[in-house]
Write an enzyme that holds these catalytic residues in place. Structure first.
Site, short mmCIF file in Angstrom:
data_model
loop_
_atom_site.label_atom_id
_atom_site.label_comp_id
_atom_site.label_asym_id
_atom_site.label_seq_id
_atom_site.Cartn_x
_atom_site.Cartn_y
_atom_site.Cartn_z
N ALA A 253 4.22 4.45 -1.75
CA ALA A 253 4.60 5.91 -1.19
C ALA A 253 3.88 6.43 -0.39
CB ALA A 253 5.44 6.51 -1.70
N LYS A 254 3.04 6.96 -0.42
CA LYS A 254 2.78 8.15 0.57
C LYS A 254 1.86 7.37 1.81
CE LYS A 254 2.13 10.70 -2.33
NZ LYS A 254 3.19 10.31 -2.96
N ARG A 255 2.04 5.45 1.96
CA ARG A 255 1.34 5.20 3.37
C ARG A 255 2.47 3.83 3.86
NH1 ARG A 255 -2.14 0.91 1.99
NH2 ARG A 255 -2.45 0.39 -0.54
#
Ligand code: GLU
Length: 283
Positions: A253-255
């Site tokens: 999710a973070k990237r």
């Protein structure tokens, strides 16, 4: 599609951004399971949030999924008997469910904001903290409301009840109401139905028999089973996909920006190269 098959699956993205490899993995699994059952695939756009959902993301989602080779026989672009297939056009259905829940004494108006709830937690909580039972409003007050506008609405969970289901991937799964999750939002103060309600209403209306989605929604499934029961509808089956992780086991999710399907496509990826890379659940 084979005659007499009753399997109905769905692909239901929320167009608040471009689809990424995590979506691709989940939707492919949904397509495989539907195909194996000789079923019908429904495409539904969960574009309820007018501030975060953008028309360009809706168009992009359709385009990216077609590029992946995924197909559906009912959807916003092809129509079908259970339409419309955009949640933004299905408000009358959500309002009817709100009325049924109000009349059944399942929900109550709640002036507390999400922020208040978030900071109310006595102990750190992985997901949304349990709504403090002391803040509940007697459900009888709900009957004084003719429509939901102007406040949040919550579903009163049966404290201590174990909600159990057999997940197609994870097997026997159990969440305890009032412990693993508390009274949850079914309608937002901005007068938009909350995710939990909209999904349940539409899965019922569209005759979905199996919901395939990410494992981050396992606790939501317990909430949704309670909603199905309150609405007097049989629950679909569930299959939760393990989330795609990077080589260090971290959620992607973070990237997501870098992993948008269209970015990868522009960089030369093909659907097959994506499936090959995703084989071990990593990307
Ligand atoms: N629309 C949700 C999402 O994109 C999925 C809803 C669901 O599968 O129940 O995360």
């Amino acid at each position: 599609m084979s005659g007499g098959c009753t399997y109905r699956g769905r692909i239901a993205p929320t167009p608040t951004g471009y689809l990424h490899v995590g979506h691709a993995a989940t939707f492919r699994r949904a397509a495989e399971r539907c195909e194996a059952a000789g079923g019908t695939m429904v495409f539904r756009l969960e574009d309820l949030d007018p501030l975060r959902c953008k028309p360009e993301y809706c168009d992009a989602a359709l385009e990216d999924l077609r590029w992946l080779g995924l197909t559906w026989t009912e959807g916003p672009d092809v129509g079908g008997p259970c339409g419309p297939y955009r949640q933004s056009e299905r408000r009358p259905h959500f309002l009817a469910a709100w009325r049924a829940l109000r009349d059944g004494g399942w929900i109550y108006p709640c002036a507390r904001s999400r922020k208040e709830v978030a900071t109310s937690a006595l102990a750190p909580h992985e997901e949304e903290p349990v709504f403090p039972p002391g803040w509940r409003v007697p459900v009888a007050q709900a009957r004084e409301w003719a429509d939901p506008a102007g406040t949040n609405w919550r579903f009163r969970v049966p404290d201590g009840e174990a909600v159990e289901f057999v997940d197609g991937h994870f097997g026997q799964t159990r969440r305890v109401a009032g412990v693993d999750f508390g009274d949850f939002l079914i309608w937002n103060r901005d007068n938009v139905p909350a995710y939990e309600l909209a999904v349940v209403v539409d899965d019922i209306a569209m005759g979905i028999t199996e919901v395939v989605r990410g494992a981050d929604l396992l606790t939501s499934t317990a909430r949704q089973l309670l909603l199905c029961r309150a609405l007097g509808a049989p629950a679909p089956g569930f299959y939760h996909c393990p989330l795609v992780v990077d080589e260090l086991g971290r959620r992607l999710a973070k990237r997501t920006g870098a992993l948008a399907l269209r970015t990868l496509r522009e960089q030369g990826a093909t659907p097959q190269s994506l499936w090959d890379r995703l084989k071990n659940g990593m990307f």
